[in-house]
Motif scaffolding. Structure first.
Motif, PDB file in Angstrom:
ATOM      1  N   MET A 107       0.837  -1.189   0.000  1.00 39.02           N
ATOM      2  CA  MET A 107       0.000   0.000   0.000  1.00 39.02           C
ATOM      3  C   MET A 107       0.874   1.241   0.000  1.00 39.02           C
ATOM      4  SD  MET A 107      -3.234  -0.778   0.104  1.00 39.02           S
ATOM      5  CE  MET A 107      -4.314  -2.108   0.492  1.00 39.02           C
ATOM      6  N   ALA A 108       0.473   2.247  -0.737  1.00 37.18           N
ATOM      7  CA  ALA A 108       1.234   3.489  -0.796  1.00 37.18           C
ATOM      8  C   ALA A 108       0.897   4.349   0.412  1.00 37.18           C
ATOM      9  CB  ALA A 108       0.913   4.244  -2.073  1.00 37.18           C
ATOM     10  N   SER A 109       1.899   4.977   0.953  1.00 42.72           N
ATOM     11  CA  SER A 109       1.664   5.892   2.064  1.00 42.72           C
ATOM     12  C   SER A 109       1.242   7.240   1.525  1.00 42.72           C
ATOM     13  CB  SER A 109       2.941   6.043   2.887  1.00 42.72           C
ATOM     14  OG  SER A 109       2.806   7.108   3.793  1.00 42.72           O
ATOM     15  N   THR A 110       0.315   7.871   2.201  1.00 42.85           N
ATOM     16  CA  THR A 110      -0.097   9.219   1.821  1.00 42.85           C
ATOM     17  C   THR A 110       0.462  10.232   2.796  1.00 42.85           C
ATOM     18  OG1 THR A 110      -2.139   8.989   3.076  1.00 42.85           O
ATOM     19  CG2 THR A 110      -2.213   8.399   0.744  1.00 42.85           C
ATOM     20  N   GLY A 111       1.474   9.852   3.555  1.00 39.74           N
ATOM     21  CA  GLY A 111       1.979  10.702   4.614  1.00 39.74           C
ATOM     22  C   GLY A 111       2.646  11.974   4.149  1.00 39.74           C
ATOM     23  N   HIS A 112       3.031  12.074   2.874  1.00 41.86           N
ATOM     24  CA  HIS A 112       3.689  13.288   2.409  1.00 41.86           C
ATOM     25  C   HIS A 112       2.699  14.428   2.169  1.00 41.86           C
ATOM     26  CE1 HIS A 112       2.270  11.461  -1.295  1.00 41.86           C
ATOM     27  NE2 HIS A 112       2.396  12.629  -1.879  1.00 41.86           N
ATOM     28  N   LEU A 113       1.422  14.123   2.176  1.00 45.85           N
ATOM     29  CA  LEU A 113       0.430  15.167   1.975  1.00 45.85           C
ATOM     30  C   LEU A 113       0.272  15.956   3.259  1.00 45.85           C
ATOM     31  CD1 LEU A 113      -2.195  13.082   0.042  1.00 45.85           C
ATOM     32  CD2 LEU A 113      -0.736  14.838  -0.902  1.00 45.85           C
ATOM     33  N   ARG A 114       0.292  17.286   3.142  1.00 42.46           N
ATOM     34  CA  ARG A 114       0.197  18.146   4.314  1.00 42.46           C
ATOM     35  C   ARG A 114      -1.230  18.183   4.824  1.00 42.46           C
ATOM     36  NH1 ARG A 114       2.411  23.169   1.335  1.00 42.46           N
ATOM     37  NH2 ARG A 114       1.398  22.021  -0.308  1.00 42.46           N
ATOM     38  N   ASP A 115      -1.410  17.755   6.066  1.00 42.69           N
ATOM     39  CA  ASP A 115      -2.743  17.743   6.642  1.00 42.69           C
ATOM     40  C   ASP A 115      -2.637  17.320   8.091  1.00 42.69           C
ATOM     41  OD1 ASP A 115      -5.752  15.800   6.171  1.00 42.69           O
ATOM     42  OD2 ASP A 115      -5.500  17.852   6.845  1.00 42.69           O
ATOM     43  N   ALA A 116      -3.721  17.464   8.815  1.00 40.76           N
ATOM     44  CA  ALA A 116      -3.760  16.988  10.188  1.00 40.76           C
ATOM     45  C   ALA A 116      -3.758  15.469  10.201  1.00 40.76           C
ATOM     46  CB  ALA A 116      -5.023  17.522  10.862  1.00 40.76           C
ATOM     47  N   ALA A 117      -3.592  14.897  11.370  1.00 40.02           N
ATOM     48  CA  ALA A 117      -3.592  13.448  11.510  1.00 40.02           C
ATOM     49  C   ALA A 117      -4.952  12.889  11.112  1.00 40.02           C
ATOM     50  CB  ALA A 117      -3.280  13.083  12.962  1.00 40.02           C
TER      51      ALA A 117
ATOM     52  N   ALA B 219     -10.647  20.131  -1.018  1.00 35.55           N
ATOM     53  CA  ALA B 219     -10.211  20.504   0.331  1.00 35.55           C
ATOM     54  C   ALA B 219      -9.184  21.624   0.174  1.00 35.55           C
ATOM     55  CB  ALA B 219      -9.581  19.302   1.030  1.00 35.55           C
ATOM     56  N   HIS B 220      -9.604  22.845   0.378  1.00 33.59           N
ATOM     57  CA  HIS B 220      -8.725  23.998   0.143  1.00 33.59           C
ATOM     58  C   HIS B 220      -7.928  24.365   1.385  1.00 33.59           C
ATOM     59  CE1 HIS B 220      -9.705  24.925  -3.955  1.00 33.59           C
ATOM     60  NE2 HIS B 220     -10.994  24.867  -3.701  1.00 33.59           N
ATOM     61  N   PHE B 221      -7.335  23.366   2.031  1.00 32.01           N
ATOM     62  CA  PHE B 221      -6.558  23.609   3.246  1.00 32.01           C
ATOM     63  C   PHE B 221      -5.296  24.408   2.959  1.00 32.01           C
ATOM     64  CE2 PHE B 221      -5.255  19.658   1.339  1.00 32.01           C
ATOM     65  CZ  PHE B 221      -3.870  19.717   1.379  1.00 32.01           C
ATOM     66  N   GLU B 222      -4.832  24.412   1.710  1.00 31.73           N
ATOM     67  CA  GLU B 222      -3.583  25.098   1.380  1.00 31.73           C
ATOM     68  C   GLU B 222      -3.741  26.618   1.344  1.00 31.73           C
ATOM     69  OE1 GLU B 222      -3.172  23.271  -2.409  1.00 31.73           O
ATOM     70  OE2 GLU B 222      -1.559  21.976  -1.729  1.00 31.73           O
ATOM     71  N   LEU B 223      -4.966  27.089   1.240  1.00 35.77           N
ATOM     72  CA  LEU B 223      -5.183  28.512   1.048  1.00 35.77           C
ATOM     73  C   LEU B 223      -5.082  29.315   2.338  1.00 35.77           C
ATOM     74  CD1 LEU B 223      -8.075  28.433  -1.574  1.00 35.77           C
ATOM     75  CD2 LEU B 223      -5.612  28.552  -1.952  1.00 35.77           C
ATOM     76  N   GLY B 224      -4.924  28.633   3.452  1.00 37.33           N
ATOM     77  CA  GLY B 224      -4.731  29.330   4.719  1.00 37.33           C
ATOM     78  C   GLY B 224      -6.038  29.701   5.379  1.00 37.33           C
ATOM     79  N   ASP B 225      -5.931  30.322   6.543  1.00 39.87           N
ATOM     80  CA  ASP B 225      -7.140  30.652   7.290  1.00 39.87           C
ATOM     81  C   ASP B 225      -7.170  32.118   7.726  1.00 39.87           C
ATOM     82  OD1 ASP B 225      -5.123  30.598   9.126  1.00 39.87           O
ATOM     83  OD2 ASP B 225      -5.979  29.013  10.377  1.00 39.87           O
ATOM     84  N   THR B 226      -6.403  32.969   7.021  1.00 39.36           N
ATOM     85  CA  THR B 226      -6.414  34.398   7.333  1.00 39.36           C
ATOM     86  C   THR B 226      -7.730  35.013   6.870  1.00 39.36           C
ATOM     87  OG1 THR B 226      -4.019  34.506   7.065  1.00 39.36           O
ATOM     88  CG2 THR B 226      -5.221  36.588   6.990  1.00 39.36           C
ATOM     89  N   VAL B 227      -8.342  35.796   7.722  1.00 38.31           N
ATOM     90  CA  VAL B 227      -9.615  36.438   7.401  1.00 38.31           C
ATOM     91  C   VAL B 227      -9.388  37.941   7.319  1.00 38.31           C
ATOM     92  CG1 VAL B 227     -11.989  36.832   8.159  1.00 38.31           C
ATOM     93  CG2 VAL B 227     -10.893  34.611   8.571  1.00 38.31           C
ATOM     94  N   LYS B 228      -9.874  38.550   6.229  1.00 39.88           N
ATOM     95  CA  LYS B 228      -9.730  40.006   6.066  1.00 39.88           C
ATOM     96  C   LYS B 228     -10.500  40.738   7.158  1.00 39.88           C
ATOM     97  CE  LYS B 228     -10.073  42.004   2.111  1.00 39.88           C
ATOM     98  NZ  LYS B 228      -9.131  42.567   1.166  1.00 39.88           N
ATOM     99  N   THR B 229      -9.905  41.787   7.658  1.00 40.20           N
ATOM    100  CA  THR B 229     -10.612  42.629   8.630  1.00 40.20           C
ATOM    101  C   THR B 229     -11.062  43.944   8.002  1.00 40.20           C
ATOM    102  OG1 THR B 229      -8.498  43.548   9.375  1.00 40.20           O
ATOM    103  CG2 THR B 229      -9.369  41.643  10.593  1.00 40.20           C
ATOM    104  N   SER B 230     -10.514  44.272   6.837  1.00 43.42           N
ATOM    105  CA  SER B 230     -10.918  45.484   6.136  1.00 43.42           C
ATOM    106  C   SER B 230     -11.123  45.162   4.662  1.00 43.42           C
ATOM    107  CB  SER B 230      -9.845  46.567   6.270  1.00 43.42           C
ATOM    108  OG  SER B 230     -10.139  47.658   5.409  1.00 43.42           O
ATOM    109  N   HIS B 231     -12.202  45.645   4.102  1.00 42.80           N
ATOM    110  CA  HIS B 231     -12.497  45.409   2.690  1.00 42.80           C
ATOM    111  C   HIS B 231     -12.370  46.691   1.869  1.00 42.80           C
ATOM    112  CE1 HIS B 231     -14.211  41.838   4.601  1.00 42.80           C
ATOM    113  NE2 HIS B 231     -13.991  41.248   3.434  1.00 42.80           N
ATOM    114  N   ARG B 232     -11.636  47.657   2.395  1.00 41.05           N
ATOM    115  CA  ARG B 232     -11.387  48.886   1.647  1.00 41.05           C
ATOM    116  C   ARG B 232     -10.453  48.597   0.489  1.00 41.05           C
ATOM    117  NH1 ARG B 232     -10.278  52.336   6.984  1.00 41.05           N
ATOM    118  NH2 ARG B 232     -12.441  52.776   7.534  1.00 41.05           N
TER     119      ARG B 232
END
Length: 201
Positions: A1-11, A161-174
């Motif tokens: 079986m191939a390991s998928t451990g190289h993929l960045r993600d939580a356990a 699964a767009h986990f790569e895009l980060g979780d920063t949320v804009k605080t200003s939309h100017r």
């Protein structure tokens, strides 16, 4: 079986119903580094603790997930016991077939680069055959689902699964004098921005 451990993600969080089965994946890229590999089935497999191997059309499995860059000509003819899940994430079946001139060259191009085992005159027909053969088809929009359901009865919308895009949320939309846009996609699809060009101007 191939390991998928190289993929960045939580356990992994839980074992999926696929545990104990021989599961294979016909990937978009051998390294599993294409965005569609990182964000779709391999991500799900790691998240759910599913072991899988890279699929070989000459072998049989319990379940095979067939990406849209796999050799769908061969997988559509696969005669083993395997349940096939076709991951068709691009809108190749949108629009009338008669106007789909790209499909006429795509079958030859995919053969030339070794993606499919033999050339086909119209790659759209190969996609339709793969969808009809699959036990389930996965897509990414309701519009795709509508198009695919002409050929397959078991179609599901599954987002990346767009986990790569980060979780920063804009605080200003100017906005300032320049409006900064991020394009995430294939370069050949950039002309599609013409649809919103007038609104952007």
């Amino acid at each position: 079986m191939a390991s998928t451990g190289h993929l960045r993600d939580a356990a992994p969080v839980a074992r999926a119903p696929l545990s104990g089965l021989r599961v294979a994946y016909a990937p978009l890229s051998p390294s599993l580094e294409q965005p569609g590999d990182r964000r779709r089935f391999p991500w799900y497999a790691r998240h759910r603790g599913v072991d899988f191997e890279i699929a070989d059309p000459d072998q049989d499995y319990d379940v095979v997930i067939v990406s849209q860059r796999a050799d769908i000509v061969r997988w559509a003819e696969h005669g083993g016991r395997a349940r096939l899940v076709y991951d068709l994430i691009d809108a190749y079946l949108a629009g009338p077939a008669a106007a789909d001139w790209k499909s006429r060259g795509r079958g030859l191009a995919k053969f030339a680069i070794g993606e499919i085992a033999r050339p086909v005159a119209n790659y759209r027909h190969a996609i339709e055959a793969m969808a009809a053969r699959a036990d389930a088809v996965v897509c990414s929009t309701r519009e795709q689902r509508r198009d695919i359901e002409r050929f397959a009865g078991n179609v599901h919308e599954v987002l990346d699964a767009h986990f790569e895009l980060g979780d920063t949320v804009k605080t200003s939309h100017r906005t300032g004098p320049a409006l900064n846009l991020l394009w995430e996609g294939q370069a050949e699809n950039i002309p599609a921005l013409e649809v919103v060009a007038e609104a952007l101007r």
